[in-house]
Design a protein around this motif. Sequence first.
Motif, PDB file in Angstrom:
ATOM      1  N   GLY A   1      91.220  33.165 -72.920  1.00 37.39           N
ATOM      2  CA  GLY A   1      92.283  32.179 -72.902  1.00 37.39           C
ATOM      3  C   GLY A   1      93.014  32.094 -74.226  1.00 37.39           C
ATOM      4  O   GLY A   1      92.721  32.820 -75.180  1.00 37.39           O
ATOM      5  N   LYS A   2      93.951  31.184 -74.277  1.00 36.13           N
ATOM      6  CA  LYS A   2      94.812  31.047 -75.449  1.00 36.13           C
ATOM      7  C   LYS A   2      94.184  30.159 -76.524  1.00 36.13           C
ATOM      8  O   LYS A   2      93.442  29.238 -76.212  1.00 36.13           O
ATOM      9  CB  LYS A   2      96.163  30.446 -75.026  1.00 36.13           C
ATOM     10  N   PRO A   3      94.491  30.432 -77.781  1.00 41.01           N
ATOM     11  CA  PRO A   3      94.051  29.522 -78.859  1.00 41.01           C
ATOM     12  C   PRO A   3      94.681  28.139 -78.662  1.00 41.01           C
ATOM     13  O   PRO A   3      95.762  28.008 -78.086  1.00 41.01           O
ATOM     14  CB  PRO A   3      94.571  30.202 -80.130  1.00 41.01           C
ATOM     15  N   ALA A   4      93.999  27.125 -79.149  1.00 40.76           N
ATOM     16  CA  ALA A   4      94.485  25.753 -78.993  1.00 40.76           C
ATOM     17  C   ALA A   4      94.366  25.017 -80.322  1.00 40.76           C
ATOM     18  O   ALA A   4      93.427  25.232 -81.086  1.00 40.76           O
ATOM     19  CB  ALA A   4      93.699  25.019 -77.921  1.00 40.76           C
ATOM     20  N   VAL A   5      95.333  24.150 -80.574  1.00 45.47           N
ATOM     21  CA  VAL A   5      95.308  23.341 -81.796  1.00 45.47           C
ATOM     22  C   VAL A   5      94.184  22.308 -81.698  1.00 45.47           C
ATOM     23  O   VAL A   5      93.997  21.664 -80.665  1.00 45.47           O
ATOM     24  CB  VAL A   5      96.657  22.628 -82.002  1.00 45.47           C
ATOM     25  N   VAL A   6      93.419  22.162 -82.774  1.00 52.82           N
ATOM     26  CA  VAL A   6      92.346  21.175 -82.840  1.00 52.82           C
ATOM     27  C   VAL A   6      92.887  19.880 -83.460  1.00 52.82           C
ATOM     28  O   VAL A   6      93.562  19.919 -84.493  1.00 52.82           O
ATOM     29  CB  VAL A   6      91.163  21.702 -83.671  1.00 52.82           C
ATOM     30  N   PHE A   7      92.598  18.759 -82.812  1.00 53.51           N
ATOM     31  CA  PHE A   7      93.007  17.453 -83.312  1.00 53.51           C
ATOM     32  C   PHE A   7      91.773  16.621 -83.644  1.00 53.51           C
ATOM     33  O   PHE A   7      90.741  16.736 -82.986  1.00 53.51           O
ATOM     34  CB  PHE A   7      93.852  16.711 -82.269  1.00 53.51           C
ATOM     35  N   GLU A   8      91.908  15.772 -84.664  1.00 55.61           N
ATOM     36  CA  GLU A   8      90.845  14.846 -85.029  1.00 55.61           C
ATOM     37  C   GLU A   8      91.473  13.518 -85.435  1.00 55.61           C
ATOM     38  O   GLU A   8      92.690  13.432 -85.651  1.00 55.61           O
ATOM     39  CB  GLU A   8      90.009  15.403 -86.187  1.00 55.61           C
ATOM     40  N   ALA A   9      90.645  12.484 -85.539  1.00 55.55           N
ATOM     41  CA  ALA A   9      91.154  11.181 -85.929  1.00 55.55           C
ATOM     42  C   ALA A   9      91.691  11.208 -87.355  1.00 55.55           C
ATOM     43  O   ALA A   9      91.126  11.857 -88.234  1.00 55.55           O
ATOM     44  CB  ALA A   9      90.041  10.140 -85.824  1.00 55.55           C
ATOM     45  N   ALA A  10      92.783  10.501 -87.589  1.00 54.59           N
ATOM     46  CA  ALA A  10      93.397  10.428 -88.914  1.00 54.59           C
ATOM     47  C   ALA A  10      93.208   9.013 -89.478  1.00 54.59           C
ATOM     48  O   ALA A  10      92.624   8.128 -88.849  1.00 54.59           O
ATOM     49  CB  ALA A  10      94.886  10.776 -88.838  1.00 54.59           C
ATOM     50  N   GLU A  11      93.745   8.792 -90.678  1.00 54.31           N
ATOM     51  CA  GLU A  11      93.485   7.546 -91.411  1.00 54.31           C
ATOM     52  C   GLU A  11      93.936   6.288 -90.666  1.00 54.31           C
ATOM     53  O   GLU A  11      93.302   5.237 -90.770  1.00 54.31           O
ATOM     54  CB  GLU A  11      94.164   7.577 -92.785  1.00 54.31           C
ATOM     55  N   GLU A  12      95.028   6.379 -89.929  1.00 61.06           N
ATOM     56  CA  GLU A  12      95.585   5.189 -89.297  1.00 61.06           C
ATOM     57  C   GLU A  12      94.634   4.574 -88.268  1.00 61.06           C
ATOM     58  O   GLU A  12      94.748   3.384 -87.946  1.00 61.06           O
ATOM     59  CB  GLU A  12      96.920   5.532 -88.628  1.00 61.06           C
ATOM     60  N   VAL A  13      93.691   5.359 -87.766  1.00 60.13           N
ATOM     61  CA  VAL A  13      92.732   4.825 -86.807  1.00 60.13           C
ATOM     62  C   VAL A  13      91.928   3.696 -87.431  1.00 60.13           C
ATOM     63  O   VAL A  13      91.555   2.735 -86.774  1.00 60.13           O
ATOM     64  CB  VAL A  13      91.789   5.940 -86.302  1.00 60.13           C
ATOM     65  N   GLY A  14      91.647   3.792 -88.729  1.00 56.07           N
ATOM     66  CA  GLY A  14      90.992   2.705 -89.427  1.00 56.07           C
ATOM     67  C   GLY A  14      89.517   2.931 -89.659  1.00 56.07           C
ATOM     68  O   GLY A  14      88.971   3.994 -89.406  1.00 56.07           O
ATOM     69  N   TRP A  15      88.856   1.866 -90.141  1.00 55.42           N
ATOM     70  CA  TRP A  15      87.451   1.970 -90.496  1.00 55.42           C
ATOM     71  C   TRP A  15      86.745   0.656 -90.241  1.00 55.42           C
ATOM     72  O   TRP A  15      87.379  -0.380 -90.027  1.00 55.42           O
ATOM     73  CB  TRP A  15      87.296   2.413 -91.952  1.00 55.42           C
ATOM     74  N   ALA A  16      85.426   0.706 -90.221  1.00 49.27           N
ATOM     75  CA  ALA A  16      84.605  -0.472 -89.971  1.00 49.27           C
ATOM     76  C   ALA A  16      83.664  -0.667 -91.151  1.00 49.27           C
ATOM     77  O   ALA A  16      83.311   0.287 -91.850  1.00 49.27           O
ATOM     78  CB  ALA A  16      83.813  -0.294 -88.678  1.00 49.27           C
ATOM     79  N   LEU A  17      83.244  -1.909 -91.354  1.00 47.47           N
ATOM     80  CA  LEU A  17      82.441  -2.254 -92.518  1.00 47.47           C
ATOM     81  C   LEU A  17      81.212  -3.050 -92.107  1.00 47.47           C
ATOM     82  O   LEU A  17      81.293  -3.971 -91.298  1.00 47.47           O
ATOM     83  CB  LEU A  17      83.281  -3.093 -93.493  1.00 47.47           C
ATOM     84  N   GLY A  18      80.070  -2.664 -92.673  1.00 49.70           N
ATOM     85  CA  GLY A  18      78.838  -3.423 -92.502  1.00 49.70           C
ATOM     86  C   GLY A  18      78.301  -3.824 -93.863  1.00 49.70           C
ATOM     87  O   GLY A  18      78.322  -3.026 -94.802  1.00 49.70           O
ATOM     88  N   ILE A  19      77.831  -5.056 -93.984  1.00 47.31           N
ATOM     89  CA  ILE A  19      77.298  -5.566 -95.252  1.00 47.31           C
ATOM     90  C   ILE A  19      75.943  -6.217 -94.995  1.00 47.31           C
ATOM     91  O   ILE A  19      75.798  -7.039 -94.081  1.00 47.31           O
ATOM     92  CB  ILE A  19      78.239  -6.606 -95.896  1.00 47.31           C
ATOM     93  N   ASP A  20      74.955  -5.839 -95.788  1.00 47.84           N
ATOM     94  CA  ASP A  20      73.651  -6.490 -95.774  1.00 47.84           C
ATOM     95  C   ASP A  20      73.597  -7.406 -96.992  1.00 47.84           C
ATOM     96  O   ASP A  20      73.455  -6.952 -98.125  1.00 47.84           O
ATOM     97  CB  ASP A  20      72.538  -5.430 -95.832  1.00 47.84           C
ATOM     98  N   LEU A  21      73.719  -8.704 -96.737  1.00 51.16           N
ATOM     99  CA  LEU A  21      73.673  -9.695 -97.812  1.00 51.16           C
ATOM    100  C   LEU A  21      72.251 -10.236 -97.898  1.00 51.16           C
ATOM    101  O   LEU A  21      71.879 -11.184 -97.206  1.00 51.16           O
ATOM    102  CB  LEU A  21      74.680 -10.816 -97.540  1.00 51.16           C
TER     103      LEU A  21
END
Length: 419
Positions: free
Chosen positions: A67-87
């Motif tokens: 078959g044909k080659p295909a462009v690979v996509f992944e998540a970029a910065e705009e998707v964001g991030w999550a934070l966990g804190i152990d206080l």
Amino acid sequence: MHDDARSTELPPTQRHVLSHTLGHGSTTRPRLLAATGLSKPSVNDAVSFLERAGYVRRNGRHVPATGKPAVVFEAAEEVGWALGIDLGSSHIELMAVDLAGTDSTHVSVAEPGGPGAARPREPSPPVVDRAVEQLVAWCARPDRLRRLRAVTIAVPQIVDAGRRQVSAADADRERGALAALLRALAGHYEGPVRLENNVNCSAVAEMRIGVGAEVPSLAYLQLGVGVGAGIINEGRLVRGAHGAAGELSRLPFPWADGAGQASRYAMEDRLAASRLVDSYRAGRSGSPGDANPSVGHVVRSILADVAAGSAEARAVYDGYVRDVARACVALAAVVDPDLVVIGGEIGDVPEVVEAVQAAARPLHEFLVVSGSVIGELATVFGAVVLSLEEAHVKLLGEHAVHATAAIDRLGDRPRSSAK
């Protein structure tokens, strides 16, 4: 979690495609066609939209055997991030992760001293200041600026239903280290900040990415300076009517006839790791040793002395193992979990876990005891797992079905830290 869990940021088709992209870590248009069941024009339009909006980016090409080659996509910065804190009472752990679970950062800031040191109510100002500096630096990074989507803070206290969410904008209503962390988030995050009991977070971590990943229920028994249990039944965290489920320190002890007056925190005093440390050191008064030895150091010393034939070490060791085994049996009698996981440095020693299992076996035929596979980072891992799940729901709404894959990916990453 937001009352409005459905995201209005992206149309349904884009959320559907983005969810699969996050779930796979990286993908191609042909894979998205097969996974989503959408038409080719719909997939192409959604990918193009997400790429223009900065949610996905190109990362090379996939060349299949046929078959044909295909462009690979992944998540970029705009998707964001999550934070966990152990206080904690003497430390603050911070863990940040992107929504695909592929990029995580962890920092630990802790007080010096071991279990022999005086127990503070919360971290000292220098520890809080260093943690706040790190948190502000993370939020201001160009790839994370104004993209924080969920925050969970694990606290060593009961969290009832009315206290489960606070706001960064309400920092003035809080006190101490929690107020300082909320002020650091102000201006970077406008959503609700989830508060969760620290042992509950540890239980979540062991269930999702630890030793309990293959079972539907477990009880996590934390044996540290304090004592408590986190309970998960049929995949759900059990908090109780007042958020106090698993508070073993509230069990009246002793309660046998002739044992004297029960004390509110006697059970915690009996099971706390500091008791093992103090008992062992009391029998070695002539040895200088470390001023504040770690629990792990003490356990290794006890095992070495037991192997050398020390009756005193054997008495300390057997007594503590017997008490822990009975606590595990009590948990199993009430909750009937698939597994009881022993947390803290006690659970890091296989010989101790095996001894607890052997001592518990005659008392409960179904009880299975295990040590933690995550160790001292269980609480912050659990906090960030809860944040990842919430971030997926906020962004993807009804299409947030691939958070599990991102969490599994997070669990596969090396557990390194910076001091």
